[in-house]
Write an enzyme that holds these catalytic residues in place. Structure first.
Site, PDB file in Angstrom:
ATOM      1  N   PHE A  54      -2.764 -16.960  -2.056  1.00  0.00           N
ATOM      2  CA  PHE A  54      -3.986 -17.698  -2.386  1.00  0.00           C
ATOM      3  C   PHE A  54      -4.895 -17.722  -1.166  1.00  0.00           C
ATOM      4  O   PHE A  54      -4.478 -18.148  -0.090  1.00  0.00           O
ATOM      5  CB  PHE A  54      -3.677 -19.130  -2.835  1.00  0.00           C
ATOM      6  CG  PHE A  54      -4.911 -19.851  -3.291  1.00  0.00           C
ATOM      7  CD1 PHE A  54      -5.428 -19.625  -4.560  1.00  0.00           C
ATOM      8  CD2 PHE A  54      -5.585 -20.726  -2.448  1.00  0.00           C
ATOM      9  CE1 PHE A  54      -6.589 -20.263  -4.985  1.00  0.00           C
ATOM     10  CE2 PHE A  54      -6.743 -21.372  -2.865  1.00  0.00           C
ATOM     11  CZ  PHE A  54      -7.246 -21.138  -4.138  1.00  0.00           C
ATOM     12  N   ASP A  88      -3.922 -15.958   7.103  1.00  0.00           N
ATOM     13  CA  ASP A  88      -4.591 -17.096   6.471  1.00  0.00           C
ATOM     14  C   ASP A  88      -3.764 -18.343   6.780  1.00  0.00           C
ATOM     15  O   ASP A  88      -2.731 -18.592   6.175  1.00  0.00           O
ATOM     16  CB  ASP A  88      -4.697 -16.855   4.961  1.00  0.00           C
ATOM     17  CG  ASP A  88      -5.361 -18.033   4.235  1.00  0.00           C
ATOM     18  OD1 ASP A  88      -5.500 -19.103   4.846  1.00  0.00           O
ATOM     19  OD2 ASP A  88      -5.720 -17.860   3.060  1.00  0.00           O
ATOM     20  N   LYS A  94      -8.585 -26.654   5.808  1.00  0.00           N
ATOM     21  CA  LYS A  94      -7.910 -27.889   5.387  1.00  0.00           C
ATOM     22  C   LYS A  94      -7.791 -28.974   6.461  1.00  0.00           C
ATOM     23  O   LYS A  94      -8.654 -29.839   6.538  1.00  0.00           O
ATOM     24  CB  LYS A  94      -6.554 -27.549   4.759  1.00  0.00           C
ATOM     25  CG  LYS A  94      -6.732 -26.817   3.411  1.00  0.00           C
ATOM     26  CD  LYS A  94      -5.495 -26.850   2.561  1.00  0.00           C
ATOM     27  CE  LYS A  94      -5.798 -26.475   1.122  1.00  0.00           C
ATOM     28  NZ  LYS A  94      -5.795 -25.056   0.824  1.00  0.00           N
TER      29      LYS A  94
HETATM   30  C1  LIG Z   1      -6.644 -24.052   0.203  1.00  0.00           C
HETATM   31  C2  LIG Z   1      -6.494 -22.659   0.668  1.00  0.00           C
HETATM   32  C3  LIG Z   1      -7.590 -21.783   0.714  1.00  0.00           C
HETATM   33  C4  LIG Z   1      -8.952 -22.152   0.162  1.00  0.00           C
HETATM   34  O1  LIG Z   1      -9.546 -23.192   0.851  1.00  0.00           O
HETATM   35  P1  LIG Z   1     -10.865 -23.896   0.231  1.00  0.00           P
HETATM   36  O2  LIG Z   1     -11.254 -24.881   1.287  1.00  0.00           O
HETATM   37  O3  LIG Z   1     -10.449 -24.509  -1.057  1.00  0.00           O
HETATM   38  O4  LIG Z   1     -11.871 -22.825   0.036  1.00  0.00           O
HETATM   39  C5  LIG Z   1      -7.399 -20.528   1.245  1.00  0.00           C
HETATM   40  N1  LIG Z   1      -6.190 -20.146   1.709  1.00  0.00           N
HETATM   41  C6  LIG Z   1      -5.125 -20.961   1.690  1.00  0.00           C
HETATM   42  C7  LIG Z   1      -3.824 -20.485   2.251  1.00  0.00           C
HETATM   43  C8  LIG Z   1      -5.229 -22.241   1.150  1.00  0.00           C
HETATM   44  O5  LIG Z   1      -4.163 -23.027   1.095  1.00  0.00           O
END
Ligand SMILES: *Cc1c(COP(=O)(O)O)cnc(C)c1O
Length: 404
Positions: A140, A225, A254
């Site tokens: 994700f 990420d 986050k």
């Molecule tokens: C939450 C998340 C995202 C997306 O972040 P947003 O602030 O919702 O755009 C991307 N990568 C990872 C691993 C995440 O947990």
């Protein structure tokens, strides 16, 4: 002062784009790891706004930073630079492998910047045909069209017309699968050190090391990420630090602002140096309010006390979950890193993670799921031990309701 009008949960279903299915109650106040709803019911918070409020709700140092900056200067745009952004950039550079920082407002935007940079770097330094991105099933990376396409979940990416091309997905933690698709036309491997939404699965040591070697062999960039795994959640400032592997680009969001929207992409000088004014940007990116709050959060999180506290709190969580498992036989595996914990349901409870989440809320506990079979815990990194015990008592009550 004008009276605020009363609002209810029903208003959500009438006014908000129907992409969410929020809980039936509306939280109105939070302090530390406790939250209260409109009716005054109290909740223990093991969710932290999906791994965001890493220092709990309304941490005094963050409130102070927000208040002071709020009375000083809110916004400039990138036509001007600003002091909080410059201070935060230097702190992130000092604390990591990185030499350069790009600020944005969300995880998806930081990833969008990372993927564009990886493509641009390859085109600029190597060849316009070096555009393949290797990513993983169940990954994700956010909801912009590029990031949702690099994420490996068709249920999120399909139905919106033609997708960005030359993106390949292979199974996570499977080095042979990566070897089978990587070539000299690959510009980047994109991976979460701990898959968050996909089920709270950490990368193995062998996998991370292998990815680095494959990237080096094919002159591809290793893009991590760390939107969910970063900023102390793993027990180190960033999860990559557990593996002894140096990335080319990481993204963080986050927990970076502890609840204030802000994100960053961090890169080496070599990679960053291909960019030039106008190639990428963001109106709000590096906003002084956001950077002031994030700077205060980083100062607290990046200390031995908070980081070692994550490891201690993880132990407490794992012990409690193991005790629960002995009593109820609920889980087949408990995994994760630091205070990103996933408990995978035993086959008897297949596809029922949502039932536990709902029952937990009714028992005064906020938890998360990661797919239909994994219950996810991502509490504040400084959650009180007493809150952990109380939350686990409430979790047991909730479990009794579901298994009864
Ligand atoms: C939450 C998340 C995202 C997306 O972040 P947003 O602030 O919702 O755009 C991307 N990568 C990872 C691993 C995440 O947990």
């Amino acid at each position: 002062m004008a009276e605020k009008s009363a609002v209810t949960r029903q208003d959500h279903d009438r006014t908000i784009l129907p992409v969410y299915a929020p809980a039936q109650f509306i939280p109105v106040k939070g302090k530390g790891s406790r939250v209260w709803d409109q009716q005054g019911n109290e909740y223990v918070d093991f969710a932290a706004g999906i791994a965001v409020t890493a220092l709990g709700h309304c941490h005094p140092a963050l409130v102070k930073a927000l208040h002071e900056q709020g009375e000083t200067l809110w916004h400039l745009s990138n036509v001007f630079t600003n002091e909080p952004a410059l201070r935060l950039a230097q702190k992130l550079i000092d604390a990591t492998f990185a030499d350069r920082v790009f600020f944005a407002n969300s995880g998806a935007e930081a990833n969008e910047a990372a993927f564009k940079l990886a493509r641009y770097y390859a085109a600029h330094r190597h060849s316009p045909y070096k555009s393949k991105i290797i990513a993983f099933h169940n990954a994700f990376h956010g909801r912009t069209f590029f990031t949702v396409t690099v994420g490996g979940q068709p249920k999120y990416s399909d139905g919106f017309g033609p997708k960005p091309a030359d993106i390949v997905h292979v199974p996570f933690n499977d080095l042979d699968a990566v070897k089978a698709v990587i070539d000299d036309h690959t510009c980047a491997i994109v991976v979460e050190p701990v898959q968050g939404e996909g089920g709270v699965t950490p990368a193995t040591q062998e996998f991370m090391q292998g990815l680095r070697e494959l990237c080096d062999k094919h002159q591809a960039l290793l893009v991590l990420d760390e939107v969910q795994s970063g900023m102390g959640r793993s027990g180190k400032l960033f999860s990559y630090m557990h593996y002894g592997v140096k990335p080319d680009i990481i993204t963080t969001a986050k927990a970076l602002g502890g609840g204030f929207p802000v994100s960053a992409m961090l890169a080496t000088e070599e990679v960053a140096s291909v960019m030039e004014p106008g190639k990428h940007g963001s109106t709000y990116g590096g906003n002084p309010l956001a950077c002031a709050v994030a700077g205060a959060a980083l100062d607290i999180i990046n200390t031995p006390e908070v980081l070692s506290g994550v490891t201690e709190r993880r132990e407490k969580f794992i012990q409690a979950l193991e005790a629960i498992n002995e009593e109820f036989g609920l889980f087949k595996a408990v995994r994760g890193q630091g205070l990103l914990i996933g408990a995978e349901l035993a086959d008897t409870y297949k596809n029922r993670a949502g039932d536990f989440l709902k029952a937990a809320a009714e028992s005064g506990l906020m938890i998360l799921v990661a797919g239909p079979n994994v219950i996810r815990f991502a509490p504040s990194l400084v959650i009180e031990f007493a809150d952990i015990s109380e939350g686990m008592e409430r979790f047991k009550q909730a479990i009794r309701k579901v298994v009864a």
